[in-house]
Design a protein around this motif. Structure first.
Motif, short mmCIF file in Angstrom:
data_model
loop_
_atom_site.label_atom_id
_atom_site.label_comp_id
_atom_site.label_asym_id
_atom_site.label_seq_id
_atom_site.Cartn_x
_atom_site.Cartn_y
_atom_site.Cartn_z
N TYR A 6 0.84 -1.19 0.00
CA TYR A 6 0.00 0.00 0.00
C TYR A 6 0.88 1.25 0.00
O TYR A 6 0.66 2.17 -0.79
N GLU A 7 1.87 1.28 0.86
CA GLU A 7 2.78 2.43 0.93
C GLU A 7 3.52 2.61 -0.38
O GLU A 7 3.65 3.73 -0.90
N ARG A 8 4.02 1.52 -0.95
CA ARG A 8 4.71 1.58 -2.25
C ARG A 8 3.74 2.05 -3.33
O ARG A 8 4.09 2.85 -4.19
N GLY A 9 2.49 1.57 -3.25
CA GLY A 9 1.48 1.96 -4.22
C GLY A 9 1.17 3.44 -4.15
O GLY A 9 1.05 4.11 -5.19
N GLU A 15 4.00 9.57 -7.77
CA GLU A 15 5.03 9.82 -8.78
C GLU A 15 4.45 9.87 -10.18
O GLU A 15 4.91 10.65 -11.02
N VAL A 16 3.46 9.05 -10.45
CA VAL A 16 2.87 8.96 -11.79
C VAL A 16 1.78 10.02 -12.01
O VAL A 16 1.76 10.69 -13.04
N LEU A 17 0.88 10.16 -11.05
CA LEU A 17 -0.27 11.05 -11.24
C LEU A 17 -0.07 12.44 -10.65
O LEU A 17 -0.80 13.36 -11.00
N ALA A 27 -8.88 13.17 -0.51
CA ALA A 27 -9.84 14.04 0.18
C ALA A 27 -11.28 13.63 -0.14
O ALA A 27 -12.17 13.81 0.70
N ALA A 28 -11.50 13.09 -1.31
CA ALA A 28 -12.84 12.68 -1.72
C ALA A 28 -13.21 11.29 -1.22
O ALA A 28 -14.38 10.89 -1.30
N LYS A 29 -12.24 10.55 -0.71
CA LYS A 29 -12.47 9.17 -0.25
C LYS A 29 -13.44 9.17 0.93
O LYS A 29 -13.35 10.01 1.81
N THR A 30 -14.36 8.22 0.92
CA THR A 30 -15.32 8.08 2.01
C THR A 30 -15.19 6.68 2.62
O THR A 30 -14.47 5.83 2.08
N GLY A 31 -15.88 6.45 3.69
CA GLY A 31 -15.90 5.13 4.29
C GLY A 31 -16.43 4.08 3.34
O GLY A 31 -16.02 2.92 3.38
N PHE A 32 -17.33 4.50 2.46
CA PHE A 32 -17.91 3.57 1.48
C PHE A 32 -16.89 3.07 0.48
O PHE A 32 -16.79 1.88 0.21
N ASP A 33 -16.09 3.99 -0.09
CA ASP A 33 -15.16 3.58 -1.15
C ASP A 33 -13.72 3.39 -0.68
O ASP A 33 -12.85 3.03 -1.48
N ALA A 34 -13.44 3.57 0.59
CA ALA A 34 -12.08 3.40 1.10
C ALA A 34 -11.51 2.00 0.79
O ALA A 34 -10.36 1.90 0.36
N PRO A 35 -12.29 0.92 0.96
CA PRO A 35 -11.74 -0.40 0.61
C PRO A 35 -11.34 -0.51 -0.87
O PRO A 35 -10.34 -1.13 -1.21
N PHE A 36 -12.13 0.12 -1.74
CA PHE A 36 -11.80 0.11 -3.17
C PHE A 36 -10.52 0.89 -3.42
O PHE A 36 -9.64 0.46 -4.17
N GLN A 37 -10.39 2.06 -2.79
CA GLN A 37 -9.18 2.87 -2.96
C GLN A 37 -7.95 2.11 -2.47
O GLN A 37 -6.88 2.20 -3.08
N TRP A 45 -1.27 0.20 -8.23
CA TRP A 45 -0.09 1.05 -8.03
C TRP A 45 1.02 0.37 -7.27
O TRP A 45 2.20 0.59 -7.56
N GLY A 46 0.72 -0.48 -6.29
CA GLY A 46 1.75 -1.12 -5.48
C GLY A 46 2.30 -2.40 -6.07
O GLY A 46 3.35 -2.88 -5.65
N THR A 47 1.58 -2.95 -7.05
CA THR A 47 2.03 -4.19 -7.67
C THR A 47 2.37 -3.96 -9.15
O THR A 47 3.52 -4.08 -9.54
N VAL A 48 1.39 -3.61 -9.95
CA VAL A 48 1.60 -3.49 -11.40
C VAL A 48 2.48 -2.29 -11.73
O VAL A 48 3.54 -2.43 -12.36
N TRP A 49 2.08 -1.09 -11.34
CA TRP A 49 2.85 0.11 -11.69
C TRP A 49 4.19 0.16 -10.97
O TRP A 49 5.13 0.79 -11.45
N ALA A 50 4.31 -0.48 -9.82
CA ALA A 50 5.57 -0.47 -9.06
C ALA A 50 6.58 -1.48 -9.59
O ALA A 50 7.75 -1.41 -9.24
#
Length: 130
Positions: A6-9, A15-17, A27-37, A45-50
């Motif tokens: 997660y930290e690497r991601g 770095e990319v975005l 800032a837009a993240k909510t309790g509902f979508d936090a697991p998705f984020q 980001w932590g596996t493929v892009w890293a």
């Protein structure tokens, strides 16, 4: 979450975005979508892009081609903006979209090119203001 992937991601995502994009998303993240984020931070980001298996330039080209080929146009402007950090040139993007035209269809490539042209123009205007 304190998972190393997660930290690497999150580091790779910034770095990319860019910090501004990630800060807005966080800032837009909510309790509902936090697991998705967290899922995309770890997997995309932590596996493929890293991974160092291919360059970020190549990943940008692949990502843009896949987004266009699958008709997922909403994220194309974000990834066009990311090319400023990944090293994918406008020519690289054009080449990727030409592949899309041949292998996935001209209408999808045409729409992706329209989005890219507009995003590049927006980026130029923003650079003039800065």
């Amino acid at each position: 979450m304190t998972d190393a992937r997660y930290e690497r991601g999150m580091k790779t995502r910034r770095e990319v975005l860019g910090n501004a994009h990630v800060d807005r998303a966080e800032a837009a993240k909510t309790g509902f979508d936090a697991p998705f984020q967290e899922l995309i931070a770890v997997s995309a980001w932590g596996t493929v892009w890293a991974s160092d298996g291919i360059s970020r330039r190549e990943r940008s080209m692949l990502t843009l081609a896949l987004l266009a080929a699958t008709g997922n146009f909403e994220e194309i402007p974000m990834h066009i903006r990311a090319t400023a950090r990944t090293g994918a040139s406008q020519r690289d993007v054009l080449e990727a979209f030409q592949h899309v035209a041949i292998y996935a269809g001209v209408p999808r490539a045409n729409h992706a090119l329209k989005l890219a042209r507009q995003t590049y123009a927006d980026m130029e205007e923003e650079a003039k203001r800065d």
